[in-house]
Design an enzyme around this catalytic site. Structure first.
Site, PDB file in Angstrom:
ATOM      1  N   ASP A 171      52.212  33.277  48.833  1.00 58.52           N
ATOM      2  CA  ASP A 171      52.359  34.481  47.881  1.00 58.52           C
ATOM      3  C   ASP A 171      53.958  35.263  48.055  1.00 58.52           C
ATOM      4  O   ASP A 171      54.558  35.415  47.066  1.00 58.52           O
ATOM      5  CB  ASP A 171      51.866  35.810  49.003  1.00 58.52           C
ATOM      6  CG  ASP A 171      50.152  35.435  48.280  1.00 58.52           C
ATOM      7  OD1 ASP A 171      50.328  35.033  47.979  1.00 58.52           O
ATOM      8  OD2 ASP A 171      50.352  37.183  48.714  1.00 58.52           O
TER       9      ASP A 171
ATOM     10  N   ARG B  24      38.573  54.755  43.948  1.00 57.17           N
ATOM     11  CA  ARG B  24      37.032  55.621  43.805  1.00 57.17           C
ATOM     12  C   ARG B  24      36.629  56.570  44.375  1.00 57.17           C
ATOM     13  O   ARG B  24      36.255  57.771  44.330  1.00 57.17           O
ATOM     14  CB  ARG B  24      36.060  54.525  43.032  1.00 57.17           C
ATOM     15  CG  ARG B  24      36.595  53.096  42.408  1.00 57.17           C
ATOM     16  CD  ARG B  24      35.261  52.655  42.744  1.00 57.17           C
ATOM     17  NE  ARG B  24      35.222  51.590  43.886  1.00 57.17           N
ATOM     18  CZ  ARG B  24      34.690  50.690  44.525  1.00 57.17           C
ATOM     19  NH1 ARG B  24      33.529  49.491  42.945  1.00 57.17           N
ATOM     20  NH2 ARG B  24      34.679  49.778  45.180  1.00 57.17           N
TER      21      ARG B  24
ATOM     22  N   GLU C 252      43.950  33.923  41.277  1.00 51.82           N
ATOM     23  CA  GLU C 252      44.859  33.773  42.060  1.00 51.82           C
ATOM     24  C   GLU C 252      44.397  32.141  41.982  1.00 51.82           C
ATOM     25  O   GLU C 252      45.302  31.499  42.719  1.00 51.82           O
ATOM     26  CB  GLU C 252      45.285  34.645  43.452  1.00 51.82           C
ATOM     27  CG  GLU C 252      45.574  35.695  42.766  1.00 51.82           C
ATOM     28  CD  GLU C 252      45.626  36.852  44.200  1.00 51.82           C
ATOM     29  OE1 GLU C 252      46.912  37.418  44.891  1.00 51.82           O
ATOM     30  OE2 GLU C 252      44.748  37.723  44.423  1.00 51.82           O
TER      31      GLU C 252
END
EC number: 2.7.2.1
Length: 397
Positions: free
Chosen positions: A146, A285, A383
């Site tokens: 990453d 949410r 990814e």
């Protein structure tokens, strides 16, 4: 044609995707959850089917064995020999890994050594790597970091204003994260702009449970929000994001048990962010539902989150002296029109004009008007595809 597995292993989970390469065809994908706990769940999706089973999975070696057996059981492959490469997502590569790397024992030892920079991520990745090496020792094993995309940051962006010895002795600096995602969506955004990526300035917002913002100038990361660890930067689902460092001794003076480094790490990584402020949930949410129901804590959590996102995006206009586009990606970035609208509502000064209908109903692509000076794209990240491509590239070296 060869088959490559892209792996994203956590401390108690293993997400995977099987590709036929170099055609980049997804043959199957899956997720194994609750590794090391009772009632582990393994899910396999392929050919419009989804199969799940609940069982006890003791460790990553057993998880990988179940994954491989499922590929045979569902006739996705005939033999393990069809798999020629595996790529592993690794969050922290430090200053050792500037790009994706073949994994030998030295590289694996370094990945484990760097766990202090990503304590929630690197140990799981290392376990996944060891499991595949035990079960498929002869295939090409690649670590995709990453942090690698962010190694192009200039020193002025990655250094902290602390005594030099902390950098020279311990490499205390900004490393960033989500680099594979930022790289992929910035390349896709350049295509949508119709310009060579070398001629673009793009702000990428990876907004999921973890959140990071990156300034991508000419296809290279020049600054990013996450820091030494993925705890830094923007407020997240359960992580604080940036804090005044004096908060730590202030709290320790009042709660002595917080003097334990592991306790601080846990509170700031697992009990903070949306969860800490709302005292209800780390899921956006739930936060939006609470806000709409009049819950004051959920409203504050939402407003703080939007405020921190907006500030980082705005600051990267300054870093690059402008931007051609903003990209929203990952779970919240791709799916929450509310969050996108709230963030962008405070950035109209930059000439951004959001098309409300496109924002609500357009799941992918440009969500601005024709007159918008800065384009805003919603681009699903991939990814796993980047990982598979790097395995293919390193296999041929």
């Amino acid at each position: 044609m060869t088959k490559t597995i892209a792996i994203n292993a956590g401390s108690s989970s293993l997400k995977w995707q099987l590709y036929e390469m170099p055609e980049e065809v997804v043959l199957a994908k899956g997720l194994i959850e609750r590794i090391g706990l009772r009632d582990s769940v393994s899910t396999v999706k392929f050919a419009d089917r989804s199969e799940s089973q609940t069982l006890d999975i003791a460790d990553h070696v057993q998880a990988v064995k179940i994954l491989l057996d499922d590929l045979i059981r569902f006739d996705i492959i005939k033999s393990y020999d069809e798999i020629t490469g595996v790529g592993h997502r690794v969050v922290a590569g430090g200053e050792y890994f500037k790009e994706s790397s073949l994994v030998d024992e030295y590289a694996l030892a370094k990945i484990e050594e760097l766990s202090a920079s990503a304590p929630l991520h690197n140990p799981g990745a290392a376990s996944g790597i060891r499991a595949f090496k035990e079960l498929l020792p002869d295939i090409t094993s690649v670590a995709v970091f990453d942090t690698a995309f962010h190694t192009s940051m200039p020193e002025v962006a990655y250094r902290y204003p602390v005594p030099n010895r902390y950098y020279t002795d311990y490499q205390v600096r900004k490393y960033g994260a989500h680099g594979t995602s930022h790289q992929y969506v910035s390349q896709e955004a350049a295509k949508l702009l119709g310009k060579p990526i070398e001629e673009t300035k793009i702000i990428t917002a990876h907004v999921g449970n973890g959140v990071s913002i990156t300034a991508v100038d000419g296809g290279k990361s020049v600054d990013t929000s996450m820091g030494l660890t993925p705890l830094g930067g923007v407020m997240m689902g359960t992580r604080t994001g940036d804090l005044d460092p004096a908060i730590i001794p202030f709290i320790i003076d009042r709660e002595p048990d917080m003097a334990d480094a592991e306790r601080i790490r846990h509170v700031f990584n697992k009990e903070s962010g949306l969860l800490g402020i709302s005292e209800k949930s780390s899921d956006m949410r739930d936060i939006i539902a609470g806000k709409e129901a009049g819950d004051e804590k959920c409203t504050l959590a939402y407003d703080l989150y939007v405020d921190r996102l907006r500030k980082y995006i705005a600051q990267y206009f300054g870093v690059m002296n402008g931007a051609d586009a903003i990209v929203f990606t990952a779970g919240i970035g791709e799916n929450s029109a509310d969050v996108r609208a709230s963030v962008l509502d405070g950035l109209t000064w930059f000439g951004i004009e959001v098309d409300p209908e496109k924002n609500v109903f357009g799941r992918v692509g440009d969500i601005t008007t024709a007159d918008s000076a800065v384009k805003v794209f919603v681009i699903p990240t991939d990814e796993e595809l980047v990982i598979a491509r790097d395995v293919e590239r390193l296999k041929t070296k």
